[in-house]
Design an enzyme around this catalytic site. Structure first.
Site, PDB file in Angstrom:
ATOM      1  N   GLU A 150      20.560  73.523  51.617  1.00  0.00           N
ATOM      2  CA  GLU A 150      21.447  74.362  52.460  1.00  0.00           C
ATOM      3  C   GLU A 150      22.182  73.500  53.483  1.00  0.00           C
ATOM      4  O   GLU A 150      22.397  73.899  54.622  1.00  0.00           O
ATOM      5  CB  GLU A 150      20.664  75.474  53.179  1.00  0.00           C
ATOM      6  CG  GLU A 150      19.916  76.430  52.268  1.00  0.00           C
ATOM      7  CD  GLU A 150      20.789  77.451  51.559  1.00  0.00           C
ATOM      8  OE1 GLU A 150      22.003  77.495  51.818  1.00  0.00           O
ATOM      9  OE2 GLU A 150      20.242  78.186  50.716  1.00  0.00           O
TER      10      GLU A 150
HETATM   11  C1  LIG Z   1      14.356  71.280  45.408  1.00  0.00           C
HETATM   12  C2  LIG Z   1      15.833  71.288  45.532  1.00  0.00           C
HETATM   13  C3  LIG Z   1      16.540  72.441  45.250  1.00  0.00           C
HETATM   14  C4  LIG Z   1      17.930  72.450  45.323  1.00  0.00           C
HETATM   15  N1  LIG Z   1      18.628  73.575  44.957  1.00  0.00           N
HETATM   16  C5  LIG Z   1      19.975  73.516  44.843  1.00  0.00           C
HETATM   17  C6  LIG Z   1      20.692  74.597  44.255  1.00  0.00           C
HETATM   18  O1  LIG Z   1      20.137  75.626  43.909  1.00  0.00           O
HETATM   19  N2  LIG Z   1      22.044  74.464  44.107  1.00  0.00           N
HETATM   20  C7  LIG Z   1      22.706  73.336  44.496  1.00  0.00           C
HETATM   21  O2  LIG Z   1      23.921  73.279  44.335  1.00  0.00           O
HETATM   22  N3  LIG Z   1      22.042  72.292  45.067  1.00  0.00           N
HETATM   23  C8  LIG Z   1      20.705  72.352  45.235  1.00  0.00           C
HETATM   24  N4  LIG Z   1      20.015  71.287  45.764  1.00  0.00           N
HETATM   25  C9  LIG Z   1      20.743  70.102  46.180  1.00  0.00           C
HETATM   26  C10 LIG Z   1      20.766  69.917  47.685  1.00  0.00           C
HETATM   27  O3  LIG Z   1      21.626  70.867  48.238  1.00  0.00           O
HETATM   28  C11 LIG Z   1      21.186  68.472  47.964  1.00  0.00           C
HETATM   29  O4  LIG Z   1      20.118  67.645  47.587  1.00  0.00           O
HETATM   30  C12 LIG Z   1      21.533  68.251  49.413  1.00  0.00           C
HETATM   31  O5  LIG Z   1      22.729  68.915  49.728  1.00  0.00           O
HETATM   32  C13 LIG Z   1      21.690  66.766  49.736  1.00  0.00           C
HETATM   33  O6  LIG Z   1      22.549  66.154  48.853  1.00  0.00           O
HETATM   34  P1  LIG Z   1      22.115  64.773  48.125  1.00  0.00           P
HETATM   35  O7  LIG Z   1      20.772  64.997  47.536  1.00  0.00           O
HETATM   36  O8  LIG Z   1      23.207  64.354  47.242  1.00  0.00           O
HETATM   37  O9  LIG Z   1      21.966  63.747  49.293  1.00  0.00           O
HETATM   38  P2  LIG Z   1      23.150  62.905  49.998  1.00  0.00           P
HETATM   39  O10 LIG Z   1      24.319  63.776  50.242  1.00  0.00           O
HETATM   40  O11 LIG Z   1      23.340  61.677  49.168  1.00  0.00           O
HETATM   41  O12 LIG Z   1      22.451  62.552  51.331  1.00  0.00           O
HETATM   42  C14 LIG Z   1      21.463  61.527  51.462  1.00  0.00           C
HETATM   43  C15 LIG Z   1      21.230  61.298  52.951  1.00  0.00           C
HETATM   44  O13 LIG Z   1      22.462  60.879  53.563  1.00  0.00           O
HETATM   45  C16 LIG Z   1      22.801  61.763  54.601  1.00  0.00           C
HETATM   46  N5  LIG Z   1      24.237  61.929  54.666  1.00  0.00           N
HETATM   47  C17 LIG Z   1      25.092  62.252  53.663  1.00  0.00           C
HETATM   48  N6  LIG Z   1      26.330  62.348  54.136  1.00  0.00           N
HETATM   49  C18 LIG Z   1      26.279  62.090  55.449  1.00  0.00           C
HETATM   50  C19 LIG Z   1      27.236  62.022  56.498  1.00  0.00           C
HETATM   51  N7  LIG Z   1      28.521  62.315  56.321  1.00  0.00           N
HETATM   52  N8  LIG Z   1      26.814  61.693  57.733  1.00  0.00           N
HETATM   53  C20 LIG Z   1      25.511  61.433  57.979  1.00  0.00           C
HETATM   54  N9  LIG Z   1      24.563  61.476  57.042  1.00  0.00           N
HETATM   55  C21 LIG Z   1      24.940  61.809  55.787  1.00  0.00           C
HETATM   56  C22 LIG Z   1      22.091  63.079  54.282  1.00  0.00           C
HETATM   57  O14 LIG Z   1      21.897  63.866  55.437  1.00  0.00           O
HETATM   58  C23 LIG Z   1      20.794  62.574  53.676  1.00  0.00           C
HETATM   59  O15 LIG Z   1      19.887  62.263  54.681  1.00  0.00           O
HETATM   60  C24 LIG Z   1      18.626  71.288  45.740  1.00  0.00           C
HETATM   61  C25 LIG Z   1      17.891  70.128  46.047  1.00  0.00           C
HETATM   62  C26 LIG Z   1      16.528  70.118  45.940  1.00  0.00           C
HETATM   63  C27 LIG Z   1      15.796  68.839  46.239  1.00  0.00           C
END
Ligand SMILES: Cc1cc2nc3c(=O)[nH]c(=O)nc-3n(C[C@H](O)[C@H](O)[C@H](O)COP(=O)(O)OP(=O)(O)OC[C@H]3O[C@@H](n4cnc5c(N)ncnc54)[C@H](O)[C@@H]3O)c2cc1C
Length: 598
Positions: free
Chosen positions: A409
């Site tokens: 979220e």
């Molecule tokens: C169990 C689970 C269920 C999920 N369910 C859904 C679902 O139903 N539908 C769906 O669409 N997605 C879902 N997700 C995905 C989830 O929304 C994403 O994992 C989340 O938004 C983070 O994206 P990412 O994993 O690509 O991490 P990244 O975006 O790569 O982030 C990695 C780290 O970098 C930080 N970061 C990234 N950008 C910035 C910035 N601009 N400034 C500072 N810090 C930053 C983040 O805060 C984080 O700490 C789910 C994930 C999990 C693990």
């Protein structure tokens, strides 16, 4: 008889600049009879139907999850946000949040439930055509069909606009052909309907159009990948999707082509306050388990709940839950009040606009509550000692399960940037009189020490602290904007520290107002509420002070820093309250009740 009270409409994002009165906010003590009845029915369903099947849920027996979702559907628990004409109950947002709160006895089941009712179903409610609503909403309301929301991809989570999945119109114009992949999709293992985001390839020279599509499970070219092996919420389904020339009817475009980002982001505001509500259920559950364990665990000839350092943890957890409840229901109540000014047939776009006005508060609820839950589950493990570290006891699962709330979220980093960024942007656009308020505080502090607060009543000291907290928030916003007038957004650590100040100000105010409202109405738990609000305020103010020092240290040096620190100390000056004695009193009440009690 309790009827739903509609608090005053307070525009979103204004809490730093205005002082609310107890009657201005909605609190858990204002739940109507109907809201309490639905809360009770939800809690009963959770206790009688979900709890006995926890082991099966955790073992990924998705037939059980589906059966329970169906049962929730038959009780109307999945229909709160759905219009009546499509088989829904069209209830207020507080009731929908209460369902998320009371159903949260299993984090895994909660995630399945929220992915379906929130991010899975809401896009159809808000953006579906009458035909799409007719086709899908009655099935989603009853739990006959389960929905999933597929935005994230392996290379883009936070950076959601950067998705690579593509859609193109077939030569005969009758189908969209989707290609690409999706990652981390909750409910994917058993969902019937997927809201999938992809970019419609433009004509040469034309931009791509970020869009949303309704894709049924049996659509040709849709493959569901293997279940992820996760740290927590192991009983929820999380899989990747592969779209390989996945053909869907052209009528399955959801909303307008090129407007998919509105769907993606507007939905998240609701997802965020519902997540906050669910953490409350999780935290109450975790504290109950810890107290029960602690009462029967003997050490040095006594139950460990008799030790001060264990009581301190119980009191901290209880104060966090009390403040979290005050925050969540204040924010969702404010959204209901704003929506009440619209007619029942208001267009979905108007509803979304009203909710979006509270985007800052929704992000605060998400971040603050997810971190509150982390503290509670951590205390629970610690109270369990070695038994907290093994799978046989629920504390271990609670600890693992809580972690996801800071990631999905919108990660807590992204939400912190939203909190400060939205407020600053509104100020720059002239929609929020932040700059004059900063100017006023700057003039006031430069003029010398201000008179002591004239607040009276049992929480007068906390009221004075709150006034100081707001001044510090404005003072630090001013100092940071002076140093970085055009590029504060590039100073993420400062943006984050400002977000921490803003969050704690809203939480502190919500806790104080709730306790004051309870006191004014002669609530029999008013004295306990007062102690909880005092504990919560003292904690919030410590964080506010730390964040302020961090900001000032980063934006000033030399004589300027010394002047600013003098001002900071002048504003922050206060006599500490006896949090040790308060903590013991609170803990004793919780231990006697064997649960979080208010
Ligand atoms: C169990 C689970 C269920 C999920 N369910 C859904 C679902 O139903 N539908 C769906 O669409 N997605 C879902 N997700 C995905 C989830 O929304 C994403 O994992 C989340 O938004 C983070 O994206 P990412 O994993 O690509 O991490 P990244 O975006 O790569 O982030 C990695 C780290 O970098 C930080 N970061 C990234 N950008 C910035 C910035 N601009 N400034 C500072 N810090 C930053 C983040 O805060 C984080 O700490 C789910 C994930 C999990 C693990």
């Amino acid at each position: 008889m309790a009827t739903a009270t509609t608090p005053k409409v307070i525009p979103g994002g204004t809490f730093l600049l205005t002082d609310a009165a107890p009657d201005d906010i909605f609190t858990p003590e204002d739940f109507s009879d109907e809201q309490q009845e639905i809360a009770r029915a939800t809690a009963e369903f959770a206790e009688k139907s979900i709890v006995p099947r926890l082991a099966e849920i955790e073992a990924k027996n998705f037939a059980v999850t589906r059966e329970l979702l169906r049962e929730a559907g038959s009780l109307g628990l999945m229909a709160a946000d759905i219009p009546e004409q499509y088989g829904g109950l069209a209830l207020d947002k507080v009731t929908a949040a209460l369902i998320s709160d009371r159903i949260a006895v299993s984090a895994s089941f909660s995630v399945s439930f929220s992915a379906h009712t929130g991010i899975g179903t809401l896009p159809v409610i808000w953006y579906g055509t009458p035909a799409q609503k007719e086709k899908y909403l009655p099935r989603l309301a009853s739990g006959e069909w389960i929905a999933a929301y597929a935005l994230s991809e392996s290379s883009s989570g936070s950076d959601a606009m950067n998705i690579r999945a593509q859609a193109r119109l077939s030569a005969d114009g009758k189908q969209y052909i989707l290609n690409g992949e999706k990652m981390w999709i909750s409910n994917a293992g058993f969902a019937d309907l997927f809201i999938i985001f992809a970019k419609i390839a433009g004509e040469p020279g034309q931009p791509e159009q970020f869009s949303a599509f309704l894709v049924e499970r049996d659509a040709p070219g849709l493959t569901i990948g293997a279940e992820e092996h996760k740290l927590g919420i192991r009983g929820s389904s999380t899989c990747p999707l592969v779209l390989s020339d996945c053909a869907i009817p052209v009528e399955n475009l959801l909303g307008e082509a090129g407007k998919g980002h509105h769907i993606a982001f507007n939905i998240l505001n609701v997802g965020r306050y519902k997540l906050g509500a669910a953490t409350l259920g999780g935290a109450r559950n975790s504290l109950r388990t810890a107290i029960k364990y602690g009462k029967q665990r003997m050490a040095f000839g006594k139950p460990i709940t008799s030790f001060g350092l264990i009581q301190e943890k119980i009191a901290e957890a209880a104060a966090g839950i009390f403040a979290g409840e005050a925050l969540v229901y204040r924010v969702v109540g404010a959204i209901d009040a704003a929506l009440a000014t619209l007619g029942p047939d208001a267009p979905a776009a108007e509803v979304q606009k009203r909710i979006e006005d509270y985007a800052v508060e929704c992000s605060i609820v998400k971040v603050w509550c997810s971190e509150m839950l982390e503290h509670v589950v951590d205390h629970s493990v610690q109270i369990h000692g070695g038994y907290g570290y093994v799978e046989e006891y629920p504390a271990e699962r609670g600890y693992r399960d809580a972690r996801i709330n800071r990631i999905f979220e919108g990660t807590n980093e992204i939400n912190r940037l939203i909190i400060t960024g939205f407020l600053l942007r509104r100020a720059m656009q002239g929609r929020l009189p932040l700059l004059p308020a900063i100017g006023k505080v700057m003039d006031e502090v430069m003029a010398g020490p201000s008179p002591r607060s004239d607040a009276s009543g049992p929480l007068a000291a906390e009221r004075a602290l709150l006034a100081s907290a707001k001044k510090l928030g404005l003072f630090c916003s001013g100092a940071a904007s002076q140093k970085y007038p055009t590029n504060l957004q590039d100073q993420q650590e400062i943006m984050g520290a400002l977000a921490d100040m803003l969050m704690e100000i809203l939480v502190m105010e919500s806790a104080i107002l709730r306790a004051e409202k309870m006191n004014q109405s002669g609530n029999r738990s008013a004295a306990l509420a007062q102690s909880l609000a005092q504990l919560a305020s003292a904690r919030s103010f410590r964080i506010i002070q730390n964040s302020a020092e961090r900001i000032l240290g980063a934006v000033a040096e030399g004589d300027m820093l010394r002047t600013q620190m003098t001002i900071f100390r002048r504003i922050a000056k206060h006599d500490p309250i006896n949090t040790v004695a308060l903590g013991r009193t609170v803990a004793e009440e919780m231990i006697a009740a064997e649960r979080y009690k208010i």
